[in-house]
Design a protein around this motif. Structure first.
Motif, PDB file in Angstrom:
ATOM      1  N   MET A   1     -25.497  43.360  -8.646  1.00  0.00           N
ATOM      2  CA  MET A   1     -25.860  42.078  -8.042  1.00  0.00           C
ATOM      3  C   MET A   1     -26.732  41.292  -9.019  1.00  0.00           C
ATOM      4  O   MET A   1     -27.767  41.775  -9.477  1.00  0.00           O
ATOM      5  CB  MET A   1     -26.615  42.307  -6.723  1.00  0.00           C
ATOM      6  CG  MET A   1     -27.083  41.028  -6.038  1.00  0.00           C
ATOM      7  SD  MET A   1     -27.967  41.352  -4.486  1.00  0.00           S
ATOM      8  CE  MET A   1     -26.643  41.958  -3.462  1.00  0.00           C
TER       9      MET A   1
ATOM     10  N   GLU B   1     -31.388  45.816  -9.414  1.00  0.00           N
ATOM     11  CA  GLU B   1     -30.120  45.514  -8.734  1.00  0.00           C
ATOM     12  C   GLU B   1     -29.868  46.492  -7.590  1.00  0.00           C
ATOM     13  O   GLU B   1     -29.449  46.089  -6.498  1.00  0.00           O
ATOM     14  CB  GLU B   1     -28.954  45.558  -9.733  1.00  0.00           C
ATOM     15  CG  GLU B   1     -28.927  44.410 -10.729  1.00  0.00           C
ATOM     16  CD  GLU B   1     -29.871  44.643 -11.903  1.00  0.00           C
ATOM     17  OE1 GLU B   1     -30.467  45.744 -11.984  1.00  0.00           O
ATOM     18  OE2 GLU B   1     -30.015  43.723 -12.731  1.00  0.00           O
TER      19      GLU B   1
ATOM     20  N   GLU C   1     -29.548  45.724  -3.671  1.00  0.00           N
ATOM     21  CA  GLU C   1     -28.336  46.165  -2.980  1.00  0.00           C
ATOM     22  C   GLU C   1     -28.681  46.912  -1.699  1.00  0.00           C
ATOM     23  O   GLU C   1     -28.019  46.761  -0.672  1.00  0.00           O
ATOM     24  CB  GLU C   1     -27.519  47.060  -3.913  1.00  0.00           C
ATOM     25  CG  GLU C   1     -26.151  47.460  -3.368  1.00  0.00           C
ATOM     26  CD  GLU C   1     -25.151  46.316  -3.375  1.00  0.00           C
ATOM     27  OE1 GLU C   1     -24.189  46.388  -2.589  1.00  0.00           O
ATOM     28  OE2 GLU C   1     -25.334  45.354  -4.141  1.00  0.00           O
ATOM     29  N   ARG C   2     -29.759  47.725  -1.765  1.00  0.00           N
ATOM     30  CA  ARG C   2     -30.177  48.494  -0.587  1.00  0.00           C
ATOM     31  C   ARG C   2     -31.027  47.662   0.376  1.00  0.00           C
ATOM     32  O   ARG C   2     -31.272  48.095   1.496  1.00  0.00           O
ATOM     33  CB  ARG C   2     -31.009  49.710  -1.010  1.00  0.00           C
ATOM     34  CG  ARG C   2     -30.298  50.716  -1.877  1.00  0.00           C
ATOM     35  CD  ARG C   2     -31.131  51.982  -2.021  1.00  0.00           C
ATOM     36  NE  ARG C   2     -32.474  51.726  -2.506  1.00  0.00           N
ATOM     37  CZ  ARG C   2     -32.821  51.693  -3.777  1.00  0.00           C
ATOM     38  NH1 ARG C   2     -31.909  51.891  -4.716  1.00  0.00           N
ATOM     39  NH2 ARG C   2     -34.074  51.470  -4.149  1.00  0.00           N
TER      40      ARG C   2
ATOM     41  N   ARG D   1     -24.928  39.947   0.010  1.00  0.00           N
ATOM     42  CA  ARG D   1     -24.016  41.097  -0.018  1.00  0.00           C
ATOM     43  C   ARG D   1     -22.951  41.003   1.055  1.00  0.00           C
ATOM     44  O   ARG D   1     -21.812  41.425   0.858  1.00  0.00           O
ATOM     45  CB  ARG D   1     -24.842  42.383   0.142  1.00  0.00           C
ATOM     46  CG  ARG D   1     -24.027  43.661   0.169  1.00  0.00           C
ATOM     47  CD  ARG D   1     -24.900  44.857  -0.208  1.00  0.00           C
ATOM     48  NE  ARG D   1     -26.115  44.914   0.561  1.00  0.00           N
ATOM     49  CZ  ARG D   1     -26.223  45.511   1.762  1.00  0.00           C
ATOM     50  NH1 ARG D   1     -25.162  46.059   2.312  1.00  0.00           N
ATOM     51  NH2 ARG D   1     -27.386  45.549   2.385  1.00  0.00           N
TER      52      ARG D   1
END
Length: 656
Positions: free
Chosen positions: A1, A24, A28-29, A57
């Motif tokens: 990302m 990143e 993402e999490r 996302r």
């Protein structure tokens, strides 16, 4: 990302995030704890960044909450959830949950909620969580007894970035290194070319230092755990209390932490303590030893009569001799005993068995009174003790730092898991406190059974349960203070929580997956022409859109004259009916609006059972297809029954 593709992340914030090991992955999490470890990024900002990353996302928007009142309901829902948290982190982490129309995001949050509801929020876990905080990176560590040395400008720049805790020095040759060794306890030469140099002092040639930062600056790992050890220990207790597997052996980390002081030094090493005391107390111990020697000599002199024959006295005077010569001649044994006592005192006081030879020379054999130490010897002894102390401290630091460095990543996972557990437990507590259920998503409209609003200004256990279902467009009528607005709020709150993926305060709920929630709160008085026009434009945009929406409107008739209001609302309802929206309009003009509508609009009513001691008794659940009687009608009916007067009967007929 890509960092700067996340809403709210500009160039400066992206640069701060790049200080993280794997920014990143953290984005993402949606990992608030990891994001907050970036320099100058607060937990609140981290939550906003994480929320933006989640939206990116899932290709999600922030369109669900379409009005101020809808956003207020979200704030209320969030407040209820955050009130159940133990840690500040969990409260911020809950801000990453928002009502969404994205199927993938909703599936993700529903999975989280299922996991949360399986948790058991025991008091023991809550007590342990109270001491868990996100891990903090100490950025004030400075090591002043050690430096790095290199003759290469590029290596100098690399070392300055890699080891901000240490001074990095540019040198030309071995003489420069030797000069540094006189000012630092340890010099670490980074160039292979310095291998084999012989200079006085502790000089280490380590061209591979960049690959082993722990050996170069063990203080980094020690400071990290010293700063965070209370949180790590508390996180271990959380795992034990919750009965969940920890990412490391908690006994191992506890054993390592027990050897670490709050200042980031090694604790409970007798030899290091002995050397530290010896360095710190050396001057005092030397002074005390001098006193012992002088006291013994003074006592010996006072107890003896010293006789000197005239010839001897004349000879001593001619040679310019003083008291030292007299001591050597008359009190040699006593002086020797006094010096031995001073030496023994110094060695014993500081436990200098390994440095006894050097310590003994601190008091010379040549007689003098008063006895004085040799400052050069004491200075040398201090240097030796300090060097040995620092070498041992460094070695112990390196040993402990190597152990802790291996534990750093699992310790971070341990703390993060405890903090995330608090988020889950907050949802479990919320569900338990408000008798929540997981809603069924699907179908059309919304159906609530046994719903109780936690937003009412009464104790939750005293809230009367409500059943209400609507598919399509409906009018909700009822007496004043009968619960129409609270019913509307309940529907809105259920919609918000359901689209957050959270449990809802009801026995059973089925709800359509809406794209937007449009809640028009009750306006305060008649609007002027400009505000009236603006309100109509809002509904015009709403009625012509193609999104699946839930529309909740509270007494729109107050925006203008009653007659015009009924016609306007009827027109709005017709447009919403054509768009397959789900809508509930609360109105005291339900009858007039129904008559003006071009379709058979559903009218539901919150019925008043009657008056009792001047108080309304109300059935809070709306009755389908029932136009509820107004409060004035009930009062007139009561008067007609009580008095038997025709006047009240005639008034009652007017309501039919």
């Amino acid at each position: 990302m890509e960092l700067e593709s996340v809403p709210g992340v500009g160039a400066k914030t992206a640069a701060r995030l790049r200080e993280l090991d794997d920014p990143e992955a953290a984005l993402e999490r949606g990992d608030v704890a990891a994001i907050a470890r970036a320099p100058q990024v607060s937990e609140g900002q981290a939550a906003r960044i994480a929320r933006g990353a989640i939206r990116a996302r899932h290709d999600d928007t922030d369109d669900f909450l379409a009005t101020d009142r809808a956003r207020e309901l979200y704030d209320d829902a969030l407040d209820l959830l955050q009130a159940e948290t133990v840690t500040d982190y969990a409260a911020k982490r809950l801000e990453t949950f928002y009502p969404s129309a994205s199927e993938s995001r909703l599936a993700e949050t529903r999975e989280f909620t299922d996991r949360a509801l399986a948790r058991d929020p025991t008091p023991a876990v809550a007590d342990a969580l109270a001491d868990v905080t996100p891990l903090a990176e100490p950025r004030d560590v400075r090591v002043r007894d050690r430096c790095l040395a290199t003759s290469d400008a590029e290596t100098y720049s690399q070392a300055s970035d890699a080891f901000p805790e240490l001074s990095v020095e540019l040198v030309d040759d071995a003489r420069d290194v030797a000069e540094l060794a006189r000012g630092y306890a340890t010099v670490i030469a980074l160039d292979e070319s310095f291998a084999g140099i012989e200079v006085e002092g502790d000089v280490r040639v380590e061209p591979q230092a960049f690959d082993d930062p722990v050996s170069v600056v063990p203080e980094r790992a020690l400071a990290f755990f010293a700063r965070n050890r209370d949180s790590v220990r508390a996180a271990a207790r959380v795992h034990d209390a919750a009965g969940i597997d920890a990412p490391l052996d908690t006994d191992t980390v506890e054993d390592a932490l027990s050897r670490l002081t709050e200042e980031g030094t090694v604790a409970d090493d007798d030899e290091l303590d002995r050397l530290s005391v010896a360095v710190d107390d050396l001057d005092a111990a030397v002074s005390m030893a001098e006193n012992v020697a002088n006291d013994r000599l003074r006592e010996a002199i006072e107890e003896r009569d010293v006789t000197i024959e005239g010839g001897d006295l004349l000879s001593l005077v001619e040679r310019g001799a003083g008291v030292d010569s007299l001591l050597d001649r008359e009190l040699a044994d006593e002086y020797s005993d006094a010096i031995e006592a001073a030496r023994d005192q110094l060695i014993e006081t500081l436990s200098l068995s390994d440095h006894a030879a050097r310590a003994r020379t601190a008091f010379p054999d040549d007689p003098t009174f008063p006895v004085e130490h040799d400052e050069r010897v004491v200075s040398k002894l201090r240097e030796e003790l300090t060097a040995e102390r620092d070498r041992r401290a460094t070695r112990l630091k390196q040993e402990l730092a190597e152990q802790l460095a291996d534990l750093r990543e699992p310790a971070a996972d341990l703390v993060d898991a405890a903090l995330e557990l608090d988020v889950e437990l907050a949802v479990a507590r919320f569900a338990d406190r408000y008798d929540c259920t997981v809603p069924e998503i699907g179908g059309s409209g919304i159906a609530i059974e046994g719903g109780r609003s936690p937003l009412l200004d009464v104790a939750f256990e005293d809230v009367e349960p409500v059943e209400y279902a609507v598919g399509g467009v409906a009018l909700l009528s009822g007496v004043n203070s009968g619960g129409k607005t609270s019913t509307l709020d309940l529907v809105g709150l259920v919609a918000v929580l359901a689209h957050m993926g959270m449990p809802v305060p009801a026995d059973e709920v089925r709800i359509e997956q809406f794209e937007t929630l449009h809640y028009q709160a009750k306006s305060q008085g008649t609007l002027d022409a400009g505000a009236f026009e603006s309100t109509l434009r809002e509904f015009g945009d709403l009625a012509t859109g193609d999104a699946t929406r839930l529309v909740l409107v509270d007494e729109l008739e107050s925006i203008t004259e009653p007659g015009a209001s009924a016609l306007i609302i009827a027109g709005i309802l017709e447009a919403l009916h054509e768009s397959d929206s789900t809508a509930v309009f609360v109105s005291h003009l339900a009858g007039e609006i129904r008559d003006a509508c071009a379709f058979d609009v559903q009218v539901d009513g919150i019925e008043a059972v009657g008056l009792e001691d001047g108080e309304l008794r109300v059935n809070r659940s709306p009755v389908k297809n029932k136009l509820a009687r107004s409060t004035p009608e009930l009062i007139v009916e009561k008067l007609a029954e009580d008095s038997g007067e025709m006047f009240y009967d005639d008034l009652l007929d007017k309501f039919e």
